[in-house]
Motif scaffolding. Structure first.
Motif, short mmCIF file in Angstrom:
data_model
loop_
_atom_site.label_atom_id
_atom_site.label_comp_id
_atom_site.label_asym_id
_atom_site.label_seq_id
_atom_site.Cartn_x
_atom_site.Cartn_y
_atom_site.Cartn_z
N ARG A 88 0.83 -1.20 0.00
CA ARG A 88 0.00 0.00 0.00
C ARG A 88 0.87 1.26 0.00
NH1 ARG A 88 -4.63 1.97 4.22
NH2 ARG A 88 -3.10 1.36 5.77
N ALA A 89 1.93 1.26 0.81
CA ALA A 89 2.79 2.43 0.87
C ALA A 89 3.48 2.68 -0.46
CB ALA A 89 3.82 2.26 1.98
N LEU A 90 3.93 1.61 -1.12
CA LEU A 90 4.58 1.77 -2.42
C LEU A 90 3.59 2.30 -3.46
CD1 LEU A 90 6.81 -1.43 -2.54
CD2 LEU A 90 7.60 0.94 -2.44
N GLY A 91 2.35 1.83 -3.39
CA GLY A 91 1.34 2.34 -4.32
C GLY A 91 1.08 3.82 -4.12
N LEU A 92 1.03 4.27 -2.87
CA LEU A 92 0.82 5.68 -2.60
C LEU A 92 2.03 6.50 -3.03
CD1 LEU A 92 -0.88 5.35 0.89
CD2 LEU A 92 -1.97 6.08 -1.24
N ALA A 93 3.23 5.96 -2.83
CA ALA A 93 4.43 6.67 -3.27
C ALA A 93 4.43 6.82 -4.79
CB ALA A 93 5.68 5.92 -2.81
N ALA A 94 4.01 5.76 -5.49
CA ALA A 94 3.93 5.84 -6.95
C ALA A 94 2.93 6.91 -7.38
CB ALA A 94 3.54 4.48 -7.52
N ARG A 95 1.82 7.01 -6.64
CA ARG A 95 0.83 8.05 -6.96
C ARG A 95 1.43 9.44 -6.79
NH1 ARG A 95 -4.85 9.20 -3.68
NH2 ARG A 95 -5.46 11.05 -4.89
N LEU A 96 2.23 9.63 -5.74
CA LEU A 96 2.82 10.94 -5.50
C LEU A 96 3.87 11.30 -6.55
CD1 LEU A 96 3.18 10.98 -1.61
CD2 LEU A 96 1.56 12.26 -3.01
N VAL A 97 4.55 10.30 -7.08
CA VAL A 97 5.51 10.57 -8.16
C VAL A 97 4.77 11.18 -9.35
CG1 VAL A 97 7.05 9.50 -9.84
CG2 VAL A 97 7.19 8.87 -7.43
N ARG A 98 3.55 10.67 -9.60
CA ARG A 98 2.75 11.20 -10.70
C ARG A 98 2.11 12.54 -10.35
NH1 ARG A 98 0.98 5.68 -10.59
NH2 ARG A 98 1.78 4.49 -12.37
N ASP A 99 1.66 12.67 -9.10
CA ASP A 99 0.93 13.88 -8.68
C ASP A 99 1.32 14.24 -7.24
OD1 ASP A 99 -0.78 16.00 -8.42
OD2 ASP A 99 -2.56 14.77 -8.08
N PRO A 100 2.43 14.96 -7.05
CA PRO A 100 2.88 15.30 -5.69
C PRO A 100 1.89 16.15 -4.92
CG PRO A 100 4.17 16.48 -7.36
CD PRO A 100 3.36 15.46 -8.08
N ASP A 101 0.97 16.82 -5.61
CA ASP A 101 -0.02 17.63 -4.91
C ASP A 101 -1.07 16.79 -4.20
OD1 ASP A 101 1.16 20.00 -5.63
OD2 ASP A 101 -0.03 20.24 -7.45
N ALA A 102 -1.06 15.48 -4.42
CA ALA A 102 -2.02 14.59 -3.76
C ALA A 102 -1.53 14.13 -2.39
CB ALA A 102 -2.32 13.39 -4.65
N LEU A 103 -0.55 14.84 -1.81
CA LEU A 103 0.03 14.41 -0.55
C LEU A 103 -1.02 14.27 0.55
CD1 LEU A 103 2.39 13.68 1.26
CD2 LEU A 103 2.85 16.13 1.55
N GLY A 104 -1.93 15.24 0.68
CA GLY A 104 -2.94 15.17 1.72
C GLY A 104 -3.78 13.91 1.62
#
Length: 346
Positions: A88-104
């Motif tokens: 799950r953490a790796l999936g969220l990290a991959a999402r942030l690589v694509r869209d860092p503004d999705a941090l919240g």
């Protein structure tokens, strides 16, 4: 299959975890996943279990207490919990690589938080308490994360800090450009517009409904002329960002910033079929970031009085400001430098 999440504290001594697991096993509870968090109070054991359908929360609590567990937190779980934490953490990290503004949103998902609220940096330093933690926003300010139960552990704080570091690295490389991954799996490219986008913008406006065009342009619901759209692509006059669809030549949304002195006027249009999917929010977030980098003191925005989309988007981004309505037009003024962003839970 009846899934439950169980979190309990045991003394951090050899054999105590096995006592707890044995107590659960005696009740035919199958442990599917377990994490151990070391804390000053002892070892916090976090289980995902499959229990017989007849078992209640009270039954599970009794089994935990007989296994020398204390401060038990027990809630029904969903099948999504079967994914292990590293995955799950790796999936969220991959999402942030694509869209860092999705941090919240990523922090909320990582920590199963009740609320994640953006605030100006203020006097509170990053850190963790039992039911809350403060984390720096790489672009300025901080995120306050709250979870009523169970309390956060140092391991969870370390994971959250790692996610912040991923977002910071991604944001440094892509201030205006990025890929937005939508919940349905579609990918949208967010980037500055170029004159080559004129034909795609014309096609997008033709696909938009009259109501959508009216909310953007206020004075009419017709399709703008090529000359009018070309002016929006003049970087010397207007800062324009677009959301490009799955096809390289398609555009599904546009945000325009007209900067005059210390003010930046924002306008947004999202094609009907792409509304309420996060596309407009992502564009507005980037437009605000660009206005701040340009030194604007405030962002002005106008839309149709009957269109709540802009107001809803601003609330999601933490901007809770009065809306002024004048006939068919609704206007907001959001302070930036020197102003205060009123936080709202996401």
């Amino acid at each position: 299959m009846t899934l439950w999440r169980i979190r309990a504290t045991v003394d951090d001594r050899p054999g105590f975890l096995s006592v707890l697991t044995a107590s659960l096993a005696l009740k035919a509870v199958n442990i599917l996943a377990v994490q151990v968090h070391t804390t000053e109070a002892g070892a916090v054991d976090d289980f995902l279990v499959d229990a017989p359908g007849s078992m209640t929360e009270a039954d599970l609590r009794t089994a935990v207490e007989r296994g020398r567990g204390r401060d038990a937190w027990i809630v029904p779980a969903e099948a999504e919990g079967l994914a292990d934490e590293p995955t799950r953490a790796l999936g969220l990290a991959a999402r942030l690589v694509r869209d860092p503004d999705a941090l919240g949103d990523a922090l909320r998902a990582l920590l199963d938080a009740d609320t994640v609220t953006w605030r100006p940096a203020g006097p509170i330093r990053p850190g963790m308490r039992a039911g809350s933690m403060a984390l720096p926003d790489p672009t300025g300010g901080r995120y306050d994360v709250v979870r009523t139960a169970p309390g956060f552990t140092p391991a969870e704080y370390a994971r959250a800090q790692a996610l912040v570091e991923v977002a910071a690295a991604a944001a440094a490389r892509a201030a205006d450009t990025g890929t937005l991954l939508l919940p349905d799996g579609a990918e949208i490219t967010l980037r500055p517009a170029t004159p080559d986008d004129l034909a795609a913008l014309m096609a997008m406006h033709e696909r938009c409904s009259p109501a959508t065009r009216r909310s953007r342009y206020l004075t009419g619901d017709g399709v703008p002329t090529p000359a009018q759209l070309a002016r929006l692509l003049d970087a010397g006059r207007v800062q324009t960002l677009v959301a490009a669809g799955p096809e390289a030549t398609s555009v599904v949304a546009m945000a325009n910033l007209v900067v005059e002195g210390s003010l930046a006027e924002l306008s947004v249009i999202v094609e009907d079929g792409w509304q309420r999917r996060g596309v407009g929010t992502a564009l507005v977030r980037r437009a605000f970031a660009r206005a701040e980098r340009l030194g604007s003191a405030a962002v002005l925005a106008h839309t149709g009085a009957g269109n709540p989309g802009l107001e809803r988007t601003l609330r999601r981004l933490g901007h809770v400001v009065p809306v002024r309505r004048d006939g068919a037009v609704a206007s907001v003024a959001v302070p930036l430098q020197g102003g205060q962003r009123t936080p709202a839970s996401t």
